[in-house]
Scaffold this active site. Structure first.
Site, PDB file in Angstrom:
ATOM      1  N   ARG A 126       0.810  -1.230   0.000  1.00  0.00           N
ATOM      2  CA  ARG A 126       0.000   0.000   0.000  1.00  0.00           C
ATOM      3  C   ARG A 126       0.842   1.279   0.000  1.00  0.00           C
ATOM      4  O   ARG A 126       0.367   2.337   0.398  1.00  0.00           O
ATOM      5  CB  ARG A 126      -0.974   0.032   1.183  1.00  0.00           C
ATOM      6  CG  ARG A 126      -1.924  -1.159   1.213  1.00  0.00           C
ATOM      7  CD  ARG A 126      -3.083  -0.943   2.172  1.00  0.00           C
ATOM      8  NE  ARG A 126      -3.884  -2.155   2.262  1.00  0.00           N
ATOM      9  CZ  ARG A 126      -3.730  -3.093   3.197  1.00  0.00           C
ATOM     10  NH1 ARG A 126      -2.823  -2.948   4.140  1.00  0.00           N
ATOM     11  NH2 ARG A 126      -4.488  -4.163   3.195  1.00  0.00           N
ATOM     12  N   LYS A 148       1.709  11.097 -11.786  1.00  0.00           N
ATOM     13  CA  LYS A 148       0.798  10.193 -12.477  1.00  0.00           C
ATOM     14  C   LYS A 148       1.526   8.887 -12.756  1.00  0.00           C
ATOM     15  O   LYS A 148       2.583   8.877 -13.374  1.00  0.00           O
ATOM     16  CB  LYS A 148       0.345  10.794 -13.808  1.00  0.00           C
ATOM     17  CG  LYS A 148      -0.785  11.775 -13.683  1.00  0.00           C
ATOM     18  CD  LYS A 148      -1.389  12.019 -15.052  1.00  0.00           C
ATOM     19  CE  LYS A 148      -2.496  13.032 -15.023  1.00  0.00           C
ATOM     20  NZ  LYS A 148      -3.058  13.261 -16.378  1.00  0.00           N
ATOM     21  N   GLU A 190       6.578  17.232 -26.037  1.00  0.00           N
ATOM     22  CA  GLU A 190       6.020  17.652 -24.747  1.00  0.00           C
ATOM     23  C   GLU A 190       6.592  19.004 -24.311  1.00  0.00           C
ATOM     24  O   GLU A 190       5.945  19.749 -23.581  1.00  0.00           O
ATOM     25  CB  GLU A 190       6.265  16.587 -23.672  1.00  0.00           C
ATOM     26  CG  GLU A 190       5.587  15.244 -23.948  1.00  0.00           C
ATOM     27  CD  GLU A 190       4.094  15.169 -23.549  1.00  0.00           C
ATOM     28  OE1 GLU A 190       3.531  16.193 -23.098  1.00  0.00           O
ATOM     29  OE2 GLU A 190       3.502  14.088 -23.699  1.00  0.00           O
ATOM     30  N   LYS A 232       5.229  22.709 -15.464  1.00  0.00           N
ATOM     31  CA  LYS A 232       4.467  21.564 -14.968  1.00  0.00           C
ATOM     32  C   LYS A 232       4.286  21.658 -13.450  1.00  0.00           C
ATOM     33  O   LYS A 232       3.198  21.370 -12.927  1.00  0.00           O
ATOM     34  CB  LYS A 232       5.152  20.245 -15.351  1.00  0.00           C
ATOM     35  CG  LYS A 232       4.322  19.047 -14.900  1.00  0.00           C
ATOM     36  CD  LYS A 232       4.473  17.841 -15.782  1.00  0.00           C
ATOM     37  CE  LYS A 232       3.427  16.799 -15.375  1.00  0.00           C
ATOM     38  NZ  LYS A 232       3.515  15.566 -16.142  1.00  0.00           N
ATOM     39  N   GLU A 242      -5.879  16.463 -10.854  1.00  0.00           N
ATOM     40  CA  GLU A 242      -6.528  16.746 -12.120  1.00  0.00           C
ATOM     41  C   GLU A 242      -8.046  16.850 -12.003  1.00  0.00           C
ATOM     42  O   GLU A 242      -8.792  16.130 -12.652  1.00  0.00           O
ATOM     43  CB  GLU A 242      -6.146  15.678 -13.159  1.00  0.00           C
ATOM     44  CG  GLU A 242      -6.492  16.136 -14.563  1.00  0.00           C
ATOM     45  CD  GLU A 242      -5.847  15.265 -15.656  1.00  0.00           C
ATOM     46  OE1 GLU A 242      -4.664  14.942 -15.540  1.00  0.00           O
ATOM     47  OE2 GLU A 242      -6.549  14.942 -16.606  1.00  0.00           O
ATOM     48  N   ARG A 246      -5.132  21.059 -14.221  1.00  0.00           N
ATOM     49  CA  ARG A 246      -4.085  20.134 -14.643  1.00  0.00           C
ATOM     50  C   ARG A 246      -4.371  19.486 -15.993  1.00  0.00           C
ATOM     51  O   ARG A 246      -3.458  19.108 -16.727  1.00  0.00           O
ATOM     52  CB  ARG A 246      -3.879  19.052 -13.578  1.00  0.00           C
ATOM     53  CG  ARG A 246      -2.790  18.073 -13.962  1.00  0.00           C
ATOM     54  CD  ARG A 246      -2.366  17.161 -12.838  1.00  0.00           C
ATOM     55  NE  ARG A 246      -1.364  16.246 -13.344  1.00  0.00           N
ATOM     56  CZ  ARG A 246      -0.580  15.493 -12.593  1.00  0.00           C
ATOM     57  NH1 ARG A 246      -0.709  15.542 -11.287  1.00  0.00           N
ATOM     58  NH2 ARG A 246       0.317  14.701 -13.131  1.00  0.00           N
ATOM     59  N   ASN A 250      -2.769  17.890 -20.928  1.00  0.00           N
ATOM     60  CA  ASN A 250      -3.109  16.856 -21.903  1.00  0.00           C
ATOM     61  C   ASN A 250      -3.376  17.434 -23.294  1.00  0.00           C
ATOM     62  O   ASN A 250      -3.976  16.762 -24.136  1.00  0.00           O
ATOM     63  CB  ASN A 250      -4.339  16.078 -21.429  1.00  0.00           C
ATOM     64  CG  ASN A 250      -4.030  15.251 -20.197  1.00  0.00           C
ATOM     65  OD1 ASN A 250      -3.032  14.544 -20.152  1.00  0.00           O
ATOM     66  ND2 ASN A 250      -4.876  15.360 -19.193  1.00  0.00           N
ATOM     67  N   HIS A 253      -3.360  15.269 -26.361  1.00  0.00           N
ATOM     68  CA  HIS A 253      -3.358  13.878 -25.904  1.00  0.00           C
ATOM     69  C   HIS A 253      -4.637  13.119 -26.244  1.00  0.00           C
ATOM     70  O   HIS A 253      -4.603  11.899 -26.328  1.00  0.00           O
ATOM     71  CB  HIS A 253      -3.121  13.833 -24.390  1.00  0.00           C
ATOM     72  CG  HIS A 253      -1.690  14.084 -23.996  1.00  0.00           C
ATOM     73  ND1 HIS A 253      -1.016  15.227 -24.342  1.00  0.00           N
ATOM     74  CD2 HIS A 253      -0.806  13.330 -23.297  1.00  0.00           C
ATOM     75  CE1 HIS A 253       0.221  15.185 -23.858  1.00  0.00           C
ATOM     76  NE2 HIS A 253       0.372  14.036 -23.217  1.00  0.00           N
ATOM     77  N   HIS A 257      -3.751   9.865 -27.918  1.00  0.00           N
ATOM     78  CA  HIS A 257      -4.049   8.538 -27.368  1.00  0.00           C
ATOM     79  C   HIS A 257      -4.815   7.693 -28.376  1.00  0.00           C
ATOM     80  O   HIS A 257      -4.607   6.481 -28.472  1.00  0.00           O
ATOM     81  CB  HIS A 257      -4.863   8.661 -26.072  1.00  0.00           C
ATOM     82  CG  HIS A 257      -4.052   9.099 -24.896  1.00  0.00           C
ATOM     83  ND1 HIS A 257      -4.625   9.585 -23.743  1.00  0.00           N
ATOM     84  CD2 HIS A 257      -2.718   9.124 -24.691  1.00  0.00           C
ATOM     85  CE1 HIS A 257      -3.667   9.895 -22.878  1.00  0.00           C
ATOM     86  NE2 HIS A 257      -2.503   9.623 -23.428  1.00  0.00           N
ATOM     87  N   HIS A 270       4.778   7.742 -27.891  1.00  0.00           N
ATOM     88  CA  HIS A 270       3.799   8.628 -27.264  1.00  0.00           C
ATOM     89  C   HIS A 270       4.006  10.078 -27.711  1.00  0.00           C
ATOM     90  O   HIS A 270       3.063  10.780 -28.102  1.00  0.00           O
ATOM     91  CB  HIS A 270       3.902   8.513 -25.740  1.00  0.00           C
ATOM     92  CG  HIS A 270       3.046   9.481 -25.001  1.00  0.00           C
ATOM     93  ND1 HIS A 270       1.671   9.445 -25.033  1.00  0.00           N
ATOM     94  CD2 HIS A 270       3.365  10.543 -24.210  1.00  0.00           C
ATOM     95  CE1 HIS A 270       1.181  10.422 -24.290  1.00  0.00           C
ATOM     96  NE2 HIS A 270       2.187  11.104 -23.778  1.00  0.00           N
TER      97      HIS A 270
END
Lengths: 366, 366
Positions: A126, A148, A190, A232, A242, A246, A250, A253, A257, A270
């Site tokens: 955990r 992330k 990016e 960032k 997010e 935030r 993206n 993206h 994606h 990517h």
């Protein structure tokens, strides 16, 4: 490459989860740069079959004085392996070595290694501490910063993961000397992104220095990495999980994606998909009135100069829409896009399917 | 069973992650009791093949007015299925139904369902809201409260998971009417636990009411569940991520996990292993000077009256030690136990291997 004497430092301000990013040349070999890593009996360096032969031993030697035992694990390389089976190799290694709740994980590699090691750290017992040591430009300016973490699911990219912050991010620019040209370009995508969404002065700087960046000039790379991390950090510091702002990170993206997923993960990098996705998102922004045609052309030209694709693959318009509808940003089946409101400022918007089809019809290979 | 008119309410105070526990009879059928659940377009009820036929339809009918779509998923039943393969069935269902970041997961079942659904909620798109609807006594007093979620790894129980809080816990005592006797006893183990570690007055009450609890008297069950949740709430409220105090909730669990793992998960129920583990932990506490022989006998007698085993299986002393060394509480190979300092108060301690062997030699079947 010239040696920078002292690393630059960017602080990510997240209360008790705050951490520093160090940026410099040759940091991996200096134990003192790892002072922000927690103390523990053991550490596990996780890398991949490409990066480990280059830098894993140097990192282990550097960490040997801080931990009684420094274990190593090599994962198969590539986005195609960002799945549960590979993640489980990390859990197997941790348990086989008797690692406990204080064991520190080190992610040595690109975004795939960072995402998987981060999620493993979030989930093992955990939660155990971890340190990002990104060795690709893309990971240095994006995936290693902000917490992330995720693995892919056959039905969608990054669908299973956690928000989980590292204790330290170590961007050693020297590791970029071994980066393939295609991956350098993917990282530049990016970096370019931060211009339209946040800082057009930085965009101007990138335009003026794109040749130096492509030639891996250390001073240019250091500035690009530092400024990207600063932006960032500012965005993530205001919205860690997010819920709002935030999401502007993206930009490009949603289309990107869909390209990655539609072609099969790993076909395009990517960053390549994001580069092309930014051009599509800029066209959508133009139709929504946020930017003009000249802005779209300027962005497209810079993306192209960075060695990135600007024409999207022909997946079929309906397939694109279907893929974008399962994007994490969609809500109740409605696709949400990051669009440019005005140069240097972005927001989340939905758009009519007909408009999205027009953008795709214009931007895809025929 | 008598009908309680208004549910009792225990608040878990964790800042922005606070949530209520509702305890009452027949709550499942009343939509208004779910007002604390977040609004969303869709919900997914996850249950197992044993519980779903009993209560899933009723829960779906109750939720029908709150969500446009209420999907259902049945998992195979049992601790043996608390693994990645079964967890992945939840992700598959979420993606197949196009569930988004706001979709609410409902865990309808015992501790295994709750642990898996909680971890799925923590990880799907990096976190979606979830509601616990525990249908076993053990889950009502322990696993559904406090935000511990996990799956098992072949090398250790609950090794992969997250701290992730539900938005609401709904303890419907009416669901206990269908609980097998063995599982009722398993739940009583975790109720008894709160006495030695925190509240000897509650222990006195359990001793006086053990027959009523075994007979499922609704008023007795309501008090036992409420007081257990109150104590757990007080402990978790002070130490959500188990950096200190919270570990006392694991009284009996170091021995208990070794029993479960050594016999193979599912052979003994978790509560049975904890019941027996508490007797062993009490004997260890006695050797360390925290309690006397009379206390050990008193605890052992109550555990036995609750229908639980008090003699540990003969796994072999060295096998016990090996299994306990990979417990999550161990640090740098040293086994850590929750021991009773004095009746009603517990602390983490290590103990010499020789002392642990003596306790096991005395407490195991020959």
């Amino acid at each position: 490459m010239s040696v920078l004497l002292s690393p630059e430092r960017v602080e990510i301000q997240l209360g008790e989860r705050s951490y520093p990013i160090l940026i410099g040349n040759g940091l991996l070999g200096e134990p003192r740069h790892f002072d922000a890593a927690p103390a523990a009996a053991s550490a596990l360096i996780v890398s991949n079959t490409t990066v480990a032969p280059l830098y894993a031993r140097a990192l282990r030697d550097t960490l040997a004085g801080r931990f009684q035992a420094v274990h190593m694990l090599e994962l198969p390389d590539g986005e195609a392996h960002k799945d549960w089976q590979t993640l489980n190799l990390i859990f197997d290694a941790l348990l086989r070595h008797g690692c406990d709740r204080k064991t520190v994980l080190f992610a040595l590699g690109g975004g795939v290694v960072g995402d998987m090691v981060g999620f493993a750290a979030a989930s093992y017992m955990r939660g155990v501490p971890f340190v990002q040591v990104p060795t690709t430009l893309l990971a240095q300016v994006d995936s290693s910063v902000g917490g992330k973490t995720a693995i892919n699911h056959p039905l969608g990219k990054n669908m299973i993961g956690a928000f989980y912050q590292p204790r330290l991010v170590m961007c050693d620019l020297a590791t970029l000397s071994t980066l393939p040209a295609r991956e350098l370009s993917a990282g530049l995508a990016e970096i370019i992104k931060y211009g339209p969404i946040y800082d057009m002065a930085f965009f101007d700087w990138i335009e003026a220095n794109i040749d130096a960046l492509m030639a891996r000039d250390p001073a240019a790379l250091a500035h690009a990495v530092r400024r990207s991390c600063e932006i960032k950090a500012a965005v993530v510091g205001q919205d860690e999980r997010e819920t709002g702002l935030r999401a502007i990170l993206n930009f490009g993206h949603t289309f990107g994606h869909a390209i990655e997923s539609g072609l099969g993960y790993g076909e395009w990098l990517h960053g390549e998909a994001v580069g092309c996705g930014m051009v599509l998102a800029a066209r959508l922004s133009q139709r929504l009135g946020g930017v003009d045609e000249a802005f779209v052309q300027r962005l497209s030209a810079l993306v192209e100069r960075a060695g990135l694709p600007v024409v999207a693959p022909a997946l079929g318009l309906e397939r694109y829409l279907e893929l974008m509808r399962i994007d994490k940003k969609s809500e109740a089946g409605e696709i949400r896009f990051v669009v440019i409101d005005q140069p240097g400022s972005a927001a989340m918007r939905s758009a009519p399917d007909t408009m999205v089809r027009e953008v795709l019809a214009q931007g895809c290979a025929s």
